[in-house]
Design an enzyme around this catalytic site. Structure first.
Site, short mmCIF file in Angstrom:
data_model
loop_
_atom_site.label_atom_id
_atom_site.label_comp_id
_atom_site.label_asym_id
_atom_site.label_seq_id
_atom_site.Cartn_x
_atom_site.Cartn_y
_atom_site.Cartn_z
N ARG A 167 0.76 -1.24 -0.02
CA ARG A 167 -0.01 -0.04 0.22
C ARG A 167 0.81 1.14 -0.07
O ARG A 167 0.51 2.29 -0.33
CB ARG A 167 -1.01 -0.13 1.32
CG ARG A 167 -2.40 0.64 0.96
CD ARG A 167 -3.22 0.39 2.27
NE ARG A 167 -2.96 0.83 3.33
CZ ARG A 167 -3.53 0.55 4.42
NH1 ARG A 167 -5.01 -0.07 4.36
NH2 ARG A 167 -3.52 1.22 5.56
N LYS A 182 11.39 -0.66 5.86
CA LYS A 182 11.56 -1.35 7.20
C LYS A 182 10.43 -2.25 7.62
O LYS A 182 9.54 -1.35 8.08
CB LYS A 182 12.14 -0.33 8.08
CG LYS A 182 12.92 -0.92 9.18
CD LYS A 182 12.60 -0.37 10.63
CE LYS A 182 11.24 -0.90 11.45
NZ LYS A 182 11.09 -2.22 11.49
N PRO A 183 10.46 -3.38 7.47
CA PRO A 183 9.29 -4.15 7.86
C PRO A 183 9.33 -4.36 9.12
O PRO A 183 10.30 -4.25 9.79
CB PRO A 183 9.28 -5.47 7.18
CG PRO A 183 10.81 -5.64 6.91
CD PRO A 183 11.41 -4.30 6.63
N ALA A 184 8.50 -4.97 9.96
CA ALA A 184 8.39 -5.13 11.35
C ALA A 184 9.21 -6.12 11.77
O ALA A 184 9.48 -7.22 10.81
CB ALA A 184 6.99 -5.34 11.80
N SER A 237 1.50 1.87 15.44
CA SER A 237 0.76 2.36 16.60
C SER A 237 0.91 3.94 16.96
O SER A 237 2.07 4.61 16.21
CB SER A 237 1.50 1.97 18.01
OG SER A 237 2.82 2.23 18.22
N GLU A 258 -0.38 6.25 9.36
CA GLU A 258 -1.55 5.38 9.62
C GLU A 258 -1.21 4.84 10.73
O GLU A 258 -0.56 3.86 11.03
CB GLU A 258 -1.58 4.33 8.43
CG GLU A 258 -1.68 4.74 6.81
CD GLU A 258 -3.02 5.35 6.59
OE1 GLU A 258 -4.06 5.13 7.39
OE2 GLU A 258 -3.17 6.00 5.68
N LEU A 259 -2.15 5.33 11.68
CA LEU A 259 -1.75 4.95 13.22
C LEU A 259 -2.84 3.92 13.85
O LEU A 259 -3.90 3.58 13.12
CB LEU A 259 -1.41 6.36 13.87
CG LEU A 259 -0.40 7.15 13.55
CD1 LEU A 259 -0.33 8.31 14.25
CD2 LEU A 259 0.84 6.46 13.01
N CYS A 292 -6.15 -2.52 12.47
CA CYS A 292 -6.33 -1.11 13.03
C CYS A 292 -7.89 -0.69 12.83
O CYS A 292 -8.34 0.09 13.60
CB CYS A 292 -5.55 -0.23 12.37
SG CYS A 292 -5.51 -0.38 10.72
N GLU A 389 -6.66 0.42 22.17
CA GLU A 389 -6.69 -0.61 21.23
C GLU A 389 -6.61 -2.10 21.83
O GLU A 389 -5.50 -2.38 22.31
CB GLU A 389 -5.76 -0.33 20.28
CG GLU A 389 -6.15 -0.10 18.69
CD GLU A 389 -4.95 -0.24 17.80
OE1 GLU A 389 -3.87 0.15 18.26
OE2 GLU A 389 -5.27 -0.44 16.70
N SER A 449 -12.06 -2.13 3.97
CA SER A 449 -10.93 -2.03 2.96
C SER A 449 -11.22 -2.23 1.55
O SER A 449 -11.81 -3.21 1.10
CB SER A 449 -9.97 -2.90 3.70
OG SER A 449 -9.50 -2.65 4.82
P1 NAD Z 1 4.27 -0.33 16.11
O1 NAD Z 1 4.19 1.06 16.15
O2 NAD Z 1 4.78 -1.04 17.37
O3 NAD Z 1 5.56 -0.85 15.04
C1 NAD Z 1 5.06 -0.37 13.78
C2 NAD Z 1 6.60 -0.50 13.08
O4 NAD Z 1 7.43 0.64 13.70
C3 NAD Z 1 7.48 -1.54 13.18
O5 NAD Z 1 8.05 -1.67 11.97
C4 NAD Z 1 8.55 -1.33 14.31
O6 NAD Z 1 9.61 -1.86 14.21
C5 NAD Z 1 8.67 0.20 14.02
N1 NAD Z 1 9.10 1.00 15.14
C6 NAD Z 1 8.92 0.69 16.49
N2 NAD Z 1 9.46 1.70 17.03
C7 NAD Z 1 10.18 2.56 16.37
C8 NAD Z 1 11.20 3.37 16.63
N3 NAD Z 1 11.47 4.12 17.67
N4 NAD Z 1 11.86 4.26 15.37
C9 NAD Z 1 11.40 3.42 14.01
N5 NAD Z 1 10.51 2.47 14.08
C10 NAD Z 1 10.12 2.13 15.10
O7 NAD Z 1 3.02 -1.10 15.79
P2 NAD Z 1 2.76 -2.78 15.50
O8 NAD Z 1 2.69 -3.25 17.00
O9 NAD Z 1 3.86 -3.33 14.64
O10 NAD Z 1 1.32 -2.60 14.66
C11 NAD Z 1 0.24 -2.37 15.51
C12 NAD Z 1 -0.27 -1.13 15.28
O11 NAD Z 1 -0.46 -0.55 13.94
C13 NAD Z 1 -1.82 -0.78 15.92
O12 NAD Z 1 -1.68 0.45 16.55
C14 NAD Z 1 -2.49 -0.66 14.67
O13 NAD Z 1 -3.85 -0.01 14.93
C15 NAD Z 1 -1.63 0.13 13.88
N6 NAD Z 1 -1.92 0.02 12.43
C16 NAD Z 1 -2.42 1.07 11.82
C17 NAD Z 1 -2.89 0.84 10.30
C18 NAD Z 1 -3.61 2.09 9.79
O14 NAD Z 1 -3.43 1.86 8.53
N7 NAD Z 1 -3.97 3.02 10.20
C19 NAD Z 1 -2.63 -0.39 9.86
C20 NAD Z 1 -2.05 -1.41 10.36
C21 NAD Z 1 -1.98 -1.21 11.74
#
Ligand code: NAD
Length: 484
Positions: A167, A182-184, A237, A258-259, A292, A389, A449
């Site tokens: 996306r 940078k994937p999770a 997040s 996108e949070l 999300c 959440e 979606s």
């Molecule tokens: P997260 O915020 O913990 O991590 C997301 C990404 O950020 C990961 O790749 C992680 O490695 C990276 N990250 C974490 N800390 C970082 C930092 N300090 N610097 C740089 N990168 C960092 O979220 P998550 O647990 O992977 O995903 C769940 C969250 O994502 C939920 O809050 C969900 O609602 C949200 N989400 C939102 C959407 C949307 O489109 N609005 C879609 C999917 C998920």
């Protein structure tokens, strides 16, 4: 089904930089786990700040050429990537189930959904328009054109390992931007396989990098500070999003966010209750509740509350929980033990404050991070689960009296991503939809979606939109040229 060992043995596990697989510069790797067992699946290269710098240098070097590549050529590469993703459907689906845990049927659905962004934006690539007008004063002409923003950093979450990447990647490449992804750390395998797909699709080397890392901040902070980086696009997040926005502010770096969400699911007294239960199951349980857009707070008119709760409970009790790759599994494990504990904490908090458990309400005994499908009713307004959440298979239900009460409850959150309403009154559907403070509303639908629709939130749920015809705009800058 594809043999798991054979699939893992065939996977790219090193970084994608300059169109090639390269080991991490410091030689480090980190493990990827299977949440259904807790076992290590495989080790992948662990990108450092030095790898980020190499990838950004390649992206910056390629930016001008990629932007100048005819849109039709960029579109054809995206189209080929879409075709190749579909050729490899089985591999992508099994991989997502293994690293993320979702049931195989949902992984296949994500291959379709995630792949569609490649096709959609291959079609949008050739339709980037500007405008040409006369100044109202008659003293000049106005030419408005659009140009790619430039090298972009994409940071993606684990819950939709393919779709949250495509996306962003698809509109960026369509617009003529280069990108570092940078994937999770929990789910890097899907993106690494996508890197290979792009190579096979003929994408020039420096245009896309895939950089898994166990230390995200150490990789991304120096990138934020580098003047060659022009944009960050983040899905994750709200807490991490705020940290990244603060970092972006020091360079006024263009940011799309996108949070998190906290979607209300509102069932009015005139709703078709069976359809509402069906919709609630989809909105709540898709992706084991780790979405999300997941229905986080289910508000039901008091006159139909008991009937709705009973029906939903019956449906939740019938769900089959298990490892996602096994036949018939409808609910997979949560992503980590930490995530499972945080879901359980929210359930404990709600029950301590007076909520009733209709079904579930506990971690499942045995290996893996499974949580019982849970229905909570009589959830008090001050329960944390109505404000935070939950990201798990827990439906929290609360009654309301009348439309104003429902709208006030639905809007009582700092989030504003998705909302759902069930009613048979079109006037009410439109009125409530307009009153809801969120980016997306589902009317008598539990899944919203769509590749062709703008996805995104208001308030603390984000900035910007992905997919739809709006999605490509996030990667374009507007330029005004004044003409005589
Ligand atoms: P997260 O915020 O913990 O991590 C997301 C990404 O950020 C990961 O790749 C992680 O490695 C990276 N990250 C974490 N800390 C970082 C930092 N300090 N610097 C740089 N990168 C960092 O979220 P998550 O647990 O992977 O995903 C769940 C969250 O994502 C939920 O809050 C969900 O609602 C949200 N989400 C939102 C959407 C949307 O489109 N609005 C879609 C999917 C998920």
């Amino acid at each position: 089904m594809r043999d798991i060992d054979a699939l893992l043995a065939s996977l790219p596990t090193e970084l994608w930089i300059g169109g090639e697989q390269v080991p991490a510069s410091e030689g480090r790797t980190f493990p990827v786990h299977n949440p259904a067992t807790g076992d290590v699946l495989i080790e992948v290269a662990d990108a450092s700040a030095a790898d980020g710098a190499t990838a950004l240098a390649a992206a910056a070097d390629s930016q001008r050429t990629w932007a100048a590549t005819p849109a039709r050529e960029r579109a054809e590469i995206l189209r080929r990537a879409w075709e190749l993703v579909n050729v490899c459907r089985d591999d992508f689906a099994l991989l997502m189930t293994l690293e993320m845990g979702k049931p195989l049927a949902e992984s296949y659905a994500e291959v379709t959904y995630g792949g569609e962004f490649l096709r959609w934006f291959s079609e949008e690539a050739v339709r980037v328009n500007g405008r040409y007008t006369r100044s109202p004063s008659g003293n000049g002409r106005i030419l408005v054109s659009k140009q790619p923003v430039g090298p972009t950093l994409a940071i993606t979450p684990w819950n939709f390992p393919l779709a949250m990447g495509t996306r962003k990647i698809a509109p960026a490449l369509a617009a003529g931007c280069t990108m570092l992804v940078k994937p999770a750390a929990e789910t890097p395998l899907t993106m690494l396989l996508l890197g290979q797909i792009f190579k096979e699709a003929g994408l020039p080397g420096g245009v896309l990098a895939v950089l898994p890392t166990s230390q995200p901040a150490a990789l991304t902070e120096p990138l934020f500070a580098d003047r060659r980086l022009r944009k960050v696009t983040f899905t994750g997040s709200t807490g991490v999003g705020k940290t990244l926005l603060t970092q972006a502010a020091t360079r006024v770096l263009q940011s799309s966010m996108e949070l998190g969400g906290n979607a209300p699911f509102v069932v009015f007294d005139d709703a078709d209750l069976d359809a509402a239960v069906e919709g609630a199951m989809a909105a709540k349980m898709r992706n084991t509740g780790e979405a999300c857009t997941a229905a986080n707070r289910i508000y039901v008119d008091n006159s139909v509350l008991d009937e709705f709760t009973e029906k939903l409970t019956t449906r939740m009790q019938a769900l089959k929980v298990g490892p996602g790759h096994l036949d018939g599994t409808q609910v997979g494990p949560l992503i980590t033990e930490k995530q499972r504990t945080s879901v359980d904490d929210l359930v404990r908090d709600a029950t301590a404050k007076g909520a009733f458990i209709m079904t579930g309400g506990a971690k499942q005994v045995g290996e893996g991070y499974f949580y019982e499908p849970t229905v909570l009713t009589n959830v008090p307004a001050d329960a944390r689960i109505l404000r935070e959440e939950v990201f798990g298979p827990v439906a929290a239900i609360r009654g309301f009296d009348g439309e104003d009460d429902a709208v006030a409850a639905a809007n009582n959150t700092e989030f504003g991503l998705a909302a759902y309403i069930y009613t048979s009154d079109l006037g009410r559907a439109l009125r409530v939809s307009e009153a809801l403070e969120c980016g997306m509303v589902g009317v008598n639908r539990g899944i919203i979606s769509d590749v062709a629709a703008p996805f995104g939130g208001v308030k603390e749920s984000g900035i910007g939109r992905e997919s739809g015809s709006e999605g490509i705009e996030e990667y374009l800058e507007v330029k005004y040229t004044a003409l005589p």
